[in-house]
Design a protein around this motif. Structure first.
Motif, PDB file in Angstrom:
ATOM      1  N   LEU A 115     -28.748  -4.911 -16.424  1.00 44.53           N
ATOM      2  CA  LEU A 115     -29.681  -3.789 -16.209  1.00 44.53           C
ATOM      3  C   LEU A 115     -28.988  -2.607 -15.522  1.00 44.53           C
ATOM      4  O   LEU A 115     -29.429  -2.132 -14.478  1.00 44.53           O
ATOM      5  CB  LEU A 115     -30.868  -4.256 -15.360  1.00 44.53           C
ATOM      6  CG  LEU A 115     -31.689  -5.436 -15.876  1.00 44.53           C
ATOM      7  CD1 LEU A 115     -32.683  -5.891 -14.810  1.00 44.53           C
ATOM      8  CD2 LEU A 115     -32.430  -5.057 -17.157  1.00 44.53           C
ATOM      9  N   PRO A 116     -27.911  -2.090 -16.092  1.00 42.94           N
ATOM     10  CA  PRO A 116     -27.165  -1.031 -15.397  1.00 42.94           C
ATOM     11  C   PRO A 116     -27.929   0.269 -15.239  1.00 42.94           C
ATOM     12  O   PRO A 116     -27.807   0.939 -14.203  1.00 42.94           O
ATOM     13  CB  PRO A 116     -25.920  -0.849 -16.268  1.00 42.94           C
ATOM     14  CG  PRO A 116     -26.330  -1.334 -17.631  1.00 42.94           C
ATOM     15  CD  PRO A 116     -27.267  -2.464 -17.373  1.00 42.94           C
ATOM     16  N   ALA A 117     -28.721   0.665 -16.229  1.00 47.92           N
ATOM     17  CA  ALA A 117     -29.469   1.915 -16.109  1.00 47.92           C
ATOM     18  C   ALA A 117     -30.563   1.803 -15.064  1.00 47.92           C
ATOM     19  O   ALA A 117     -30.904   2.782 -14.393  1.00 47.92           O
ATOM     20  CB  ALA A 117     -30.070   2.312 -17.459  1.00 47.92           C
ATOM     21  N   VAL A 118     -31.124   0.603 -14.915  1.00 46.05           N
ATOM     22  CA  VAL A 118     -32.124   0.359 -13.876  1.00 46.05           C
ATOM     23  C   VAL A 118     -31.466   0.376 -12.503  1.00 46.05           C
ATOM     24  O   VAL A 118     -31.892   1.089 -11.586  1.00 46.05           O
ATOM     25  CB  VAL A 118     -32.844  -0.987 -14.104  1.00 46.05           C
ATOM     26  CG1 VAL A 118     -33.708  -1.350 -12.903  1.00 46.05           C
ATOM     27  CG2 VAL A 118     -33.688  -0.928 -15.372  1.00 46.05           C
ATOM     28  N   CYS A 119     -30.410  -0.412 -12.348  1.00 46.67           N
ATOM     29  CA  CYS A 119     -29.749  -0.516 -11.046  1.00 46.67           C
ATOM     30  C   CYS A 119     -29.154   0.812 -10.603  1.00 46.67           C
ATOM     31  O   CYS A 119     -29.165   1.149  -9.413  1.00 46.67           O
ATOM     32  CB  CYS A 119     -28.662  -1.587 -11.093  1.00 46.67           C
ATOM     33  SG  CYS A 119     -29.320  -3.261 -11.276  1.00 46.67           S
ATOM     34  N   GLY A 120     -28.620   1.577 -11.534  1.00 51.01           N
ATOM     35  CA  GLY A 120     -28.068   2.872 -11.194  1.00 51.01           C
ATOM     36  C   GLY A 120     -29.103   3.813 -10.615  1.00 51.01           C
ATOM     37  O   GLY A 120     -28.767   4.772  -9.914  1.00 51.01           O
ATOM     38  N   ARG A 121     -30.384   3.523 -10.897  1.00 50.62           N
ATOM     39  CA  ARG A 121     -31.465   4.370 -10.419  1.00 50.62           C
ATOM     40  C   ARG A 121     -32.131   3.857  -9.152  1.00 50.62           C
ATOM     41  O   ARG A 121     -32.520   4.654  -8.297  1.00 50.62           O
ATOM     42  CB  ARG A 121     -32.523   4.518 -11.524  1.00 50.62           C
ATOM     43  CG  ARG A 121     -32.120   5.426 -12.669  1.00 50.62           C
ATOM     44  CD  ARG A 121     -33.068   5.283 -13.847  1.00 50.62           C
ATOM     45  NE  ARG A 121     -32.931   6.390 -14.786  1.00 50.62           N
ATOM     46  CZ  ARG A 121     -31.998   6.480 -15.729  1.00 50.62           C
ATOM     47  NH1 ARG A 121     -31.106   5.494 -15.864  1.00 50.62           N
ATOM     48  NH2 ARG A 121     -31.942   7.528 -16.543  1.00 50.62           N
ATOM     49  N   VAL A 122     -32.323   2.550  -9.036  1.00 49.55           N
ATOM     50  CA  VAL A 122     -33.197   2.045  -7.970  1.00 49.55           C
ATOM     51  C   VAL A 122     -32.505   1.190  -6.917  1.00 49.55           C
ATOM     52  O   VAL A 122     -33.128   0.845  -5.908  1.00 49.55           O
ATOM     53  CB  VAL A 122     -34.389   1.248  -8.570  1.00 49.55           C
ATOM     54  CG1 VAL A 122     -35.138   2.089  -9.593  1.00 49.55           C
ATOM     55  CG2 VAL A 122     -33.934  -0.071  -9.188  1.00 49.55           C
ATOM     56  N   CYS A 123     -31.249   0.823  -7.115  1.00 51.58           N
ATOM     57  CA  CYS A 123     -30.585  -0.030  -6.127  1.00 51.58           C
ATOM     58  C   CYS A 123     -30.227   0.757  -4.863  1.00 51.58           C
ATOM     59  O   CYS A 123     -29.883   1.936  -4.934  1.00 51.58           O
ATOM     60  CB  CYS A 123     -29.311  -0.638  -6.709  1.00 51.58           C
ATOM     61  SG  CYS A 123     -29.657  -2.001  -7.828  1.00 51.58           S
ATOM     62  N   PRO A 124     -30.264   0.096  -3.705  1.00 49.24           N
ATOM     63  CA  PRO A 124     -29.889   0.757  -2.448  1.00 49.24           C
ATOM     64  C   PRO A 124     -28.379   0.762  -2.264  1.00 49.24           C
ATOM     65  O   PRO A 124     -27.832   0.077  -1.403  1.00 49.24           O
ATOM     66  CB  PRO A 124     -30.589  -0.108  -1.391  1.00 49.24           C
ATOM     67  CG  PRO A 124     -30.610  -1.482  -1.998  1.00 49.24           C
ATOM     68  CD  PRO A 124     -30.772  -1.279  -3.478  1.00 49.24           C
ATOM     69  N   GLN A 125     -27.695   1.555  -3.067  1.00 46.51           N
ATOM     70  CA  GLN A 125     -26.225   1.553  -3.022  1.00 46.51           C
ATOM     71  C   GLN A 125     -25.693   1.911  -1.637  1.00 46.51           C
ATOM     72  O   GLN A 125     -24.622   1.450  -1.239  1.00 46.51           O
ATOM     73  CB  GLN A 125     -25.665   2.548  -4.054  1.00 46.51           C
ATOM     74  CG  GLN A 125     -25.876   2.143  -5.497  1.00 46.51           C
ATOM     75  CD  GLN A 125     -27.113   2.780  -6.101  1.00 46.51           C
ATOM     76  OE1 GLN A 125     -27.791   3.569  -5.441  1.00 46.51           O
ATOM     77  NE2 GLN A 125     -27.417   2.448  -7.346  1.00 46.51           N
ATOM     78  N   GLU A 126     -26.444   2.720  -0.901  1.00 47.97           N
ATOM     79  CA  GLU A 126     -25.946   3.162   0.412  1.00 47.97           C
ATOM     80  C   GLU A 126     -25.765   2.014   1.387  1.00 47.97           C
ATOM     81  O   GLU A 126     -24.981   2.124   2.342  1.00 47.97           O
ATOM     82  CB  GLU A 126     -26.888   4.206   1.015  1.00 47.97           C
ATOM     83  CG  GLU A 126     -28.274   3.695   1.382  1.00 47.97           C
ATOM     84  CD  GLU A 126     -29.256   3.717   0.221  1.00 47.97           C
ATOM     85  OE1 GLU A 126     -30.445   3.453   0.456  1.00 47.97           O
ATOM     86  OE2 GLU A 126     -28.843   4.003  -0.926  1.00 47.97           O
ATOM     87  N   SER A 127     -26.441   0.894   1.151  1.00 50.69           N
ATOM     88  CA  SER A 127     -26.282  -0.267   2.037  1.00 50.69           C
ATOM     89  C   SER A 127     -25.495  -1.384   1.367  1.00 50.69           C
ATOM     90  O   SER A 127     -25.322  -2.448   1.948  1.00 50.69           O
ATOM     91  CB  SER A 127     -27.655  -0.791   2.466  1.00 50.69           C
ATOM     92  OG  SER A 127     -28.405  -1.219   1.340  1.00 50.69           O
ATOM     93  N   GLN A 128     -25.010  -1.133   0.163  1.00 55.19           N
ATOM     94  CA  GLN A 128     -24.252  -2.164  -0.563  1.00 55.19           C
ATOM     95  C   GLN A 128     -22.892  -1.601  -0.996  1.00 55.19           C
ATOM     96  O   GLN A 128     -22.024  -1.419  -0.147  1.00 55.19           O
ATOM     97  CB  GLN A 128     -25.093  -2.667  -1.743  1.00 55.19           C
ATOM     98  CG  GLN A 128     -26.337  -3.413  -1.263  1.00 55.19           C
ATOM     99  CD  GLN A 128     -27.291  -3.824  -2.352  1.00 55.19           C
ATOM    100  OE1 GLN A 128     -28.134  -4.698  -2.176  1.00 55.19           O
ATOM    101  NE2 GLN A 128     -27.223  -3.173  -3.492  1.00 55.19           N
TER     102      GLN A 128
END
Length: 492
Positions: free
Chosen positions: A84-97
């Motif tokens: 689900l790259p298009a989903v994760c690219g939008r909604v994942c909390p990258q700033e904490s991961q």
């Protein structure tokens, strides 16, 4: 030097404009912007970003392909670990991961890994490229019976479920729930050669991605549907309108439908309330119901008849991402919206980006404020939210300072609608209808780190085990469970 290049900003809708529509807020990078941002990556000898990613995407590798302009190769790298790259690219909390572990973030801004992942996924979709390894084409024609194609499914059994025994020599595995945990587990199992059927209780696949996340953050038809179709292209079948525990039980999946293992990825959809007076008044919603009406049932669209009531004034109680989603949705439906949170902005659990967007759009924040009662009018409708001011005391178990009421500070916030966004817990239906499944005091399924439950052959992961968490953590749990299921079936 590459690390001297400032982080490339992402184009967005103007806040005043987007506050009136449900179009996606962020436009994303174009090719030139993506290549420039990707060039900031230092390609560390020991890339901490990979270890910080719950699904272990080989981040420097895909970014390296973006730098050279080979986006198809970048997509192939991501597809090895994420369905689900298009989903994760939008909604994942990258700033904490991943981005939170980027070396560039120590003294400056980290590489925009999430925005680059989104760019690669969007580019692949727009150019008709399905990068997922093991996508059923030649593989499907080998494993399905003669003349049986994915677009020509087998006949249904007596319960209306597709018969998994008709998928040639492949071992059948059932996945319950089509949210991020279920989709990730199903994808990995399909790539390993298993015949996977996902059972979804609602009429559309996607779980919380479909019903919980607003269109302005995750477009359903353009983005989510395409990613689910990519999972189906692996050979995964999805049966909607099947409620495990009612339509059919887990015991029946084993004994009558021929499945050899089951994964439970049903999420945490049972809303929590405060237990204060007035919660039964008209105009009080759980964020779950409010967002489901708007997202899954399209209440925001004029061509749908789904009823929804946001009122002229709305209070959203809570400070997480769901609270931001509910507040921003109510705003777009025409309500003057206030978020009520008992701590300060520093302690808000929502993503910084979501808080920033909400503030830009004009949502008010009543911090250090806690509801004590919902007040109604003579007709039984909400008229105000009675609150008390709070101050921060000593840290609680989570490490955050505990809010303490300030005596004599009660006041009212006018509101026609109150939305409770206080978290969710798993629905007890499956546990109550399946012998041998143990649960915790919070109603979560007991499972090992690998996802094995207390019943042999049944695995679980995501919010059904941990309680409400993030999309990417659920995906990581789904992938771990897929590996454990593979090992379990090979041991039989």
């Amino acid at each position: 030097m590459p690390n001297r290049i400032p982080r490339v900003p992402v184009r967005e809708q103007d806040p005043k404009v987007r506050a009136t529509n449900f179009d996606e807020v962020c436009y994303g990078y174009n090719l030139e912007e993506a290549m420039l941002e990707a060039s900031r990556c230092l390609h560390c000898a020991n890339p901490r970003c990979i270890g910080a990613c719950p699904v272990s995407i080989q981040i420097p590798n895909f970014i390296g392909h973006v730098v050279s302009g080979d986006i198809a190769a970048a997509a192939a790298v991501i597809a090895e670990d994420s369905s689900l790259p298009a989903v994760c690219g939008r909604v994942c909390p990258q700033e904490s991961q991943c981005e939170g572990s980027c070396v560039l973030g120590v003294r400056g801004e980290p590489v925009a890994i999430g925005k680059l992942e989104r760019f690669v996924a969007d580019w692949s979709r727009e150019n008709g490229i399905n990068a997922a390894p093991g996508t059923r084409s030649e593989a499907t024609s080998r494993l399905l019976p003669a003349g049986q194609r994915p677009d020509n499914p087998p006949s249904r059994g007596c319960r209306g479920l597709e018969d998994p025994t008709q998928v040639g020599p492949m071992t059948a595995v059932a996945v319950i729930g089509s949210g991020p945990a279920g989709l990730a587990c199903a994808s990995d199992l399909a790539k390993k050669g298993y015949a996977v059927t996902i059972f979804e209780a609602l009429h559309k696949a996607g779980g919380v991605l479909e019903y919980g996340i607003p269109e302005f953050r995750l477009p359903k038809d353009k983005v989510l549907k395409a990613e689910i179709e990519a999972v189906k292209a692996l050979g995964v079948r999805i049966e909607t309108d099947v409620i495990i525990g009612r339509t059919i039980t887990i015991d029946q999946l084993f004994d009558e439908e021929g499945f050899k293992a089951v994964f439970i990825g049903t999420g945490a959809g049972l809303p929590k309330f405060m237990g204060i007076p007035g919660e039964n008044l008209n105009g009080v919603f759980s964020a779950n119901e409010f967002l489901t009406r708007n997202n899954l049932m399209k209440a925001f669209r004029e061509d749908y008849l789904t009823p929804i009531h946001a009122g002229k004034t709305c209070c959203v109680v809570g400070g997480g991402n769901v609270a931001m989603d509910a507040a921003r949705t109510a705003l777009r439906l025409g309500a003057k919206t206030t978020i009520v949170y008992r701590r300060t902005e520093v302690e808000l659990p929502a993503r910084v980006e979501e808080v920033h967007h909400a503030q830009e759009e004009g949502i008010e924040f009543a911090m250090l404020t806690n509801p004590v009662e919902i007040l109604g009018d003579e007709k039984g409708w909400v008229r105000a939210l009675k609150c008390i001011k709070m101050k921060l005391g000593d840290p609680d178990e989570s490490g955050r300072r505990s809010p303490v009421p300030v005596e004599g500070s009660e006041f009212e916030i006018p509101a026609e609608v109150v939305i409770m966004a206080l978290g969710t817990s798993p629905n007890p239906l499956i546990a109550s209808t399946t012998a041998g499944l143990e649960t915790t005091r919070r109603g979560c399924l007991v499972a090992s780190e690998a996802g094995a439950t207390t019943r042999p052959g049944v695995f679980a992961g995501g919010d059904a085990v941990t309680g409400a968490a993030t999309v990417i953590l659920a995906m990581g749990a789904g992938r771990k469970a897929a590996a454990a299921i593979d090992g379990y079936l090979k041991s039989l």
